[in-house]
Write a protein that holds these residues in place. Structure first.
Motif, mmCIF file in Angstrom:
data_model
loop_
_atom_site.group_PDB
_atom_site.id
_atom_site.type_symbol
_atom_site.label_atom_id
_atom_site.label_comp_id
_atom_site.label_asym_id
_atom_site.label_seq_id
_atom_site.Cartn_x
_atom_site.Cartn_y
_atom_site.Cartn_z
ATOM 1 N N LEU A 200 4.636 7.118 2.273
ATOM 2 C CA LEU A 200 5.850 6.991 3.081
ATOM 3 C C LEU A 200 5.563 6.556 4.515
ATOM 4 O O LEU A 200 6.213 5.626 5.017
ATOM 5 N N PRO A 201 4.599 7.159 5.207
ATOM 6 C CA PRO A 201 4.295 6.645 6.554
ATOM 7 C C PRO A 201 3.783 5.206 6.541
ATOM 8 O O PRO A 201 4.045 4.443 7.471
ATOM 9 N N LEU A 202 3.068 4.823 5.488
ATOM 10 C CA LEU A 202 2.612 3.438 5.400
ATOM 11 C C LEU A 202 3.783 2.481 5.200
ATOM 12 O O LEU A 202 3.784 1.370 5.741
ATOM 13 N N LEU A 203 4.785 2.913 4.447
ATOM 14 C CA LEU A 203 5.991 2.099 4.307
ATOM 15 C C LEU A 203 6.678 1.920 5.655
ATOM 16 O O LEU A 203 7.125 0.829 6.004
ATOM 17 N N VAL A 204 6.765 2.999 6.412
ATOM 18 C CA VAL A 204 7.383 2.931 7.745
ATOM 19 C C VAL A 204 6.591 1.982 8.643
ATOM 20 O O VAL A 204 7.173 1.148 9.350
ATOM 21 N N ALA A 205 5.269 2.090 8.620
ATOM 22 C CA ALA A 205 4.433 1.206 9.435
ATOM 23 C C ALA A 205 4.617 -0.252 9.009
ATOM 24 O O ALA A 205 4.682 -1.146 9.852
ATOM 25 N N GLY A 206 4.716 -0.489 7.701
ATOM 26 C CA GLY A 206 4.936 -1.852 7.210
ATOM 27 C C GLY A 206 6.263 -2.423 7.651
ATOM 28 O O GLY A 206 6.354 -3.587 8.065
ATOM 29 N N VAL A 207 7.292 -1.613 7.588
ATOM 30 C CA VAL A 207 8.614 -2.068 8.026
ATOM 31 C C VAL A 207 8.599 -2.352 9.534
ATOM 32 O O VAL A 207 9.178 -3.344 9.996
ATOM 33 N N LEU A 208 7.935 -1.495 10.307
ATOM 34 C CA LEU A 208 7.832 -1.739 11.750
ATOM 35 C C LEU A 208 7.098 -3.047 12.043
ATOM 36 O O LEU A 208 7.491 -3.805 12.935
ATOM 37 N N ALA A 209 6.048 -3.334 11.292
ATOM 38 C CA ALA A 209 5.313 -4.580 11.493
ATOM 39 C C ALA A 209 6.160 -5.793 11.124
ATOM 40 O O ALA A 209 6.132 -6.816 11.819
ATOM 41 N N VAL A 210 6.946 -5.684 10.069
ATOM 42 C CA VAL A 210 7.827 -6.790 9.675
ATOM 43 C C VAL A 210 8.922 -6.984 10.724
ATOM 44 O O VAL A 210 9.278 -8.120 11.056
ATOM 45 N N ILE A 211 9.446 -5.899 11.254
ATOM 46 C CA ILE A 211 10.443 -5.995 12.325
ATOM 47 C C ILE A 211 9.831 -6.685 13.542
ATOM 48 O O ILE A 211 10.455 -7.555 14.162
ATOM 49 N N ALA A 212 8.610 -6.300 13.902
ATOM 50 C CA ALA A 212 7.930 -6.934 15.038
ATOM 51 C C ALA A 212 7.730 -8.426 14.781
ATOM 52 O O ALA A 212 7.899 -9.244 15.686
ATOM 53 N N ALA A 213 7.391 -8.785 13.540
ATOM 54 C CA ALA A 213 7.220 -10.201 13.206
ATOM 55 C C ALA A 213 8.546 -10.944 13.332
ATOM 56 O O ALA A 213 8.595 -12.069 13.833
ATOM 57 N N GLY A 214 9.619 -10.311 12.899
ATOM 58 C CA GLY A 214 10.935 -10.926 13.043
ATOM 59 C C GLY A 214 11.343 -11.098 14.491
ATOM 60 O O GLY A 214 11.991 -12.081 14.855
ATOM 61 N N LEU A 215 10.950 -10.166 15.332
ATOM 62 C CA LEU A 215 11.267 -10.287 16.755
ATOM 63 C C LEU A 215 10.504 -11.427 17.411
ATOM 64 O O LEU A 215 11.004 -12.049 18.351
ATOM 65 N N THR A 216 9.304 -11.721 16.932
ATOM 66 C CA THR A 216 8.561 -12.842 17.519
ATOM 67 C C THR A 216 9.233 -14.160 17.190
ATOM 68 O O THR A 216 9.314 -15.047 18.038
ATOM 69 N N THR A 217 9.726 -14.316 15.976
ATOM 70 C CA THR A 217 10.387 -15.577 15.611
ATOM 71 C C THR A 217 11.732 -15.682 16.302
ATOM 72 O O THR A 217 12.154 -16.776 16.647
ATOM 73 N N ARG A 218 12.402 -14.587 16.518
ATOM 74 C CA ARG A 218 13.702 -14.619 17.197
ATOM 75 C C ARG A 218 13.536 -14.992 18.656
ATOM 76 O O ARG A 218 14.345 -15.686 19.231
ATOM 77 N N ARG A 219 12.458 -14.532 19.285
ATOM 78 C CA ARG A 219 12.250 -14.787 20.705
ATOM 79 C C ARG A 219 11.897 -16.248 20.972
ATOM 80 O O ARG A 219 12.132 -16.752 22.050
ATOM 81 N N ARG A 220 11.321 -16.932 20.001
ATOM 82 C CA ARG A 220 10.985 -18.354 20.188
ATOM 83 C C ARG A 220 12.213 -19.229 20.163
ATOM 84 O O ARG A 220 12.257 -20.264 20.771
ATOM 85 N N PHE B 149 0.827 -1.211 0.000
ATOM 86 C CA PHE B 149 0.000 0.000 0.000
ATOM 87 C C PHE B 149 0.860 1.258 0.000
ATOM 88 O O PHE B 149 0.510 2.252 -0.617
ATOM 89 N N GLY B 150 1.966 1.212 0.716
ATOM 90 C CA GLY B 150 2.860 2.368 0.751
ATOM 91 C C GLY B 150 3.427 2.688 -0.620
ATOM 92 O O GLY B 150 3.521 3.856 -1.007
ATOM 93 N N PHE B 151 3.798 1.641 -1.362
ATOM 94 C CA PHE B 151 4.297 1.881 -2.721
ATOM 95 C C PHE B 151 3.185 2.373 -3.648
ATOM 96 O O PHE B 151 3.425 3.222 -4.510
ATOM 97 N N LEU B 152 1.973 1.860 -3.477
ATOM 98 C CA LEU B 152 0.858 2.302 -4.318
ATOM 99 C C LEU B 152 0.488 3.764 -4.064
ATOM 100 O O LEU B 152 0.078 4.470 -4.982
ATOM 101 N N ALA B 153 0.625 4.209 -2.834
ATOM 102 C CA ALA B 153 0.238 5.575 -2.469
ATOM 103 C C ALA B 153 1.454 6.441 -2.165
ATOM 104 O O ALA B 153 1.373 7.378 -1.376
ATOM 105 N N LEU B 154 2.562 6.149 -2.790
ATOM 106 C CA LEU B 154 3.816 6.812 -2.447
ATOM 107 C C LEU B 154 3.772 8.326 -2.630
ATOM 108 O O LEU B 154 4.407 9.062 -1.886
ATOM 109 N N LEU B 155 2.984 8.807 -3.570
ATOM 110 C CA LEU B 155 2.946 10.245 -3.824
ATOM 111 C C LEU B 155 2.062 11.008 -2.838
ATOM 112 O O LEU B 155 2.090 12.237 -2.817
ATOM 113 N N THR B 156 1.275 10.300 -2.027
ATOM 114 C CA THR B 156 0.424 11.006 -1.054
ATOM 115 C C THR B 156 0.739 10.550 0.369
ATOM 116 O O THR B 156 1.493 11.196 1.063
#
Length: 130
Positions: free
Chosen positions: A109-129, A99-106
């Motif tokens: 960018l914040p959606l890209l940041v939110a997506g990266v944060l969610a992926v980081i959080a997902a990576g932290l869950t697998t690392r903690r297991r 969605f961030g790439f689709l709406a990049l001109l409006t």
């Protein structure tokens, strides 16, 4: 010894120690980036609705539904004992990045940041297991 008590006896780890007591903590390493991603996504949802109303347009239903769905998935992923927590956060993160790439001109960018944060959080869950 010199008569000093071991700090681990009363449940507190010494300063600088890697031992952390998790019993009283409300947030873990996954909750913070996921919560930031939820806040960013909700803010961009409201901003998107405001921008489309200002231009006398109608919001695109699949985009607004996707933003709401991602925010709900990430809110679910914030729960410590939620089954499939990492998978849910990863799916929401990937959708937000697209969605961030689709709406990049409006609002992209914040959606890209939110997506990266969610992926980081997902990576932290697998690392903690492990």
């Amino acid at each position: 010894m010199t008569g000093e008590r071991d700090p681990s006896e009363d449940g507190r780890a010494p300063i600088g120690s890697r031992k952390v007591r998790h019993a009283g903590r409300r947030f873990d390493a996954v909750t913070v980036p996921a919560a930031l991603a939820v806040v960013i996504t909700a803010t961009m949802f409201v901003l998107y609705l405001g921008l489309t109303a200002q231009e006398d347009g109608r919001p695109v239903s699949w985009f607004t539904g996707g933003l709401v769905g991602c925010a709900l998935l990430m809110a679910y992923g914030m729960a410590r004992k939620a089954p499939g927590r990492g998978t849910v956060l990863a799916i929401a993160g990937v959708v937000l990045i697209v969605f961030g790439f689709l709406a990049l001109l409006t609002i992209g960018l914040p959606l890209l940041v939110a997506g990266v944060l969610a992926v980081i959080a997902a990576g932290l869950t697998t690392r903690r297991r492990a």
